[in-house]
Design an enzyme around this catalytic site. Structure first.
Site, PDB file in Angstrom:
ATOM      1  CB  SER A  48      19.271  -3.788   0.366  1.00  0.00           C
ATOM      2  OG  SER A  48      18.647  -3.186   1.495  1.00  0.00           O
ATOM      3  CE1 TYR A  93      14.617  -4.108  -2.111  1.00  0.00           C
ATOM      4  CE2 TYR A  93      15.403  -4.035   0.160  1.00  0.00           C
ATOM      5  CZ  TYR A  93      15.454  -3.580  -1.146  1.00  0.00           C
ATOM      6  OH  TYR A  93      16.357  -2.597  -1.490  1.00  0.00           O
TER       7      TYR A  93
END
Ligand SMILES: NC(=O)c1ccc[n+]([C@@H]2O[C@H](COP(=O)([O-])OP(=O)(O)OC[C@H]3O[C@@H](n4cnc5c(N)ncnc54)[C@H](O)[C@@H]3O)[C@@H](O)[C@H]2O)c1
Length: 268
Positions: free
Chosen positions: A151, A164
């Site tokens: 990401s 995350y």
């Protein structure tokens, strides 16, 4: 696209066995479709049984070779077993794409222990379990390619995304270290780091009419730049980059992190 390009793209993975996780929906489903359309025999892994079967049967109905495997990637023993089943049923794995991931949103001081542990269990440990098992086989056979979907949040701090972002930074760096160790065996390991991409995971942010505009334009409150290209990625945008890095066209590329975020992280 010229006919010759279309033709060569269509056979990039002819006869190759590929494992794709997070295959039931979103980016994973797009990767499964892209590899299958280009000739791969795809083992599609996910925890969501019904959604996975719906996704894979739609592709098999179109004549592609895709087989569903219901498995939780955070279970190391289950991963060893499923890779054995895949090799027995489909053949030697030459491509692994780690896509499965989860997102728990909370400020760093409000994250529960379970939020943190669950996030790392899937986004980091799952990537490790599969890459370790498949990487051993690829090393022995001296061929293969691994792509981990990370990401852009791994490279830039984001509010409410500490678990995350940290889990993605860990799996990104793990994939690079794996790439270093496996390079001499001809096995390549790369990362694709998406920014905002139109999937169920992204749509949880779109809570009102202004939310999409805020993603595109940025928000000073959350220290986010917008997206310079003024669009949200489609899962196909991400799948195309994954397919390139997994293919022999990228034969001299390893330990690379390809960010696909419309410029949202300004190329950091
Ligand atoms: N959508 C975005 O904006 C975006 C941005 C950056 C990175 N990503 C990353 O891309 C990847 C795919 O995201 P998406 O948007 O398609 O998400 P999604 O939530 O639509 O799909 C994720 C899939 O992973 C599966 N999964 C979750 N836990 C699993 C487990 N333990 N074992 C097996 N499968 C499991 C889910 O069932 C689901 O099918 C994720 O790693 C995500 O972090 C997404």
């Amino acid at each position: 696209m010229s006919d010759s390009t279309t033709q060569s793209a269509s056979v990039d993975f002819a006869g190759k066995v590929a494992i794709v996780t997070g295959a039931a929906q979103g980016i994973g489903a797009a990767v499964v479709a892209t590899l299958a359309e280009r000739g791969a025999k795809v083992a599609a892994l996910d925890v969501q049984e019904k959604a996975l079967r719906d996704t894979t049967s739609a592709l098999t109905a179109r004549g592609f070779q895709v087989r569903p495997f219901v498995v939780d990637i955070s279970d190391a023993a289950a991963i060893e077993a499923v890779v054995g089943d895949i090799e027995a049923g489909l053949g030697e794995v030459e491509v692994l794409v780690n896509v499965a991931g989860i997102l728990r949103l909370a400020s760093a001081t409000e994250l529960t222990s379970d939020d943190w542990l669950d996030t790392f269990a899937v986004n980091t440990h799952g990537v490790f379990f599969l890459s370790r098992t498949v990487g051993r086989l690829m090393k022995e056979r001296r061929r293969g390619a691994i792509v981990t979907v990370g990401s852009n949040a791994a490279a830039i701090p984001r509010t409410k995304m500490a678990a995350y972002a940290a889990s993605k930074a860990a799996s990104t760096h793990f994939t690079k270290c794996l790439g270093l160790e496996l390079a001499e065996y001809g096995v390549r390991c790369n990362i694709v780091s998406p920014g905002s991409t139109d999937t169920a995971m992204q749509r949880q942010f779109w809570t009102d009419d202004q939310a999409l505009e805020a993603v595109l334009n940025g928000s000073l409150d959350s220290y986010r730049t917008g997206i310079p290209l003024k669009r949200i990625a489609t899962p196909a945008d991400i799948a195309e980059a994954v397919a390139f890095l997994a293919s022999d066209k990228a034969r001299h590329i390893t330990m690379h992190n390809l960010c696909i975020d419309g410029g949202a992280t300004l190329g950091v």
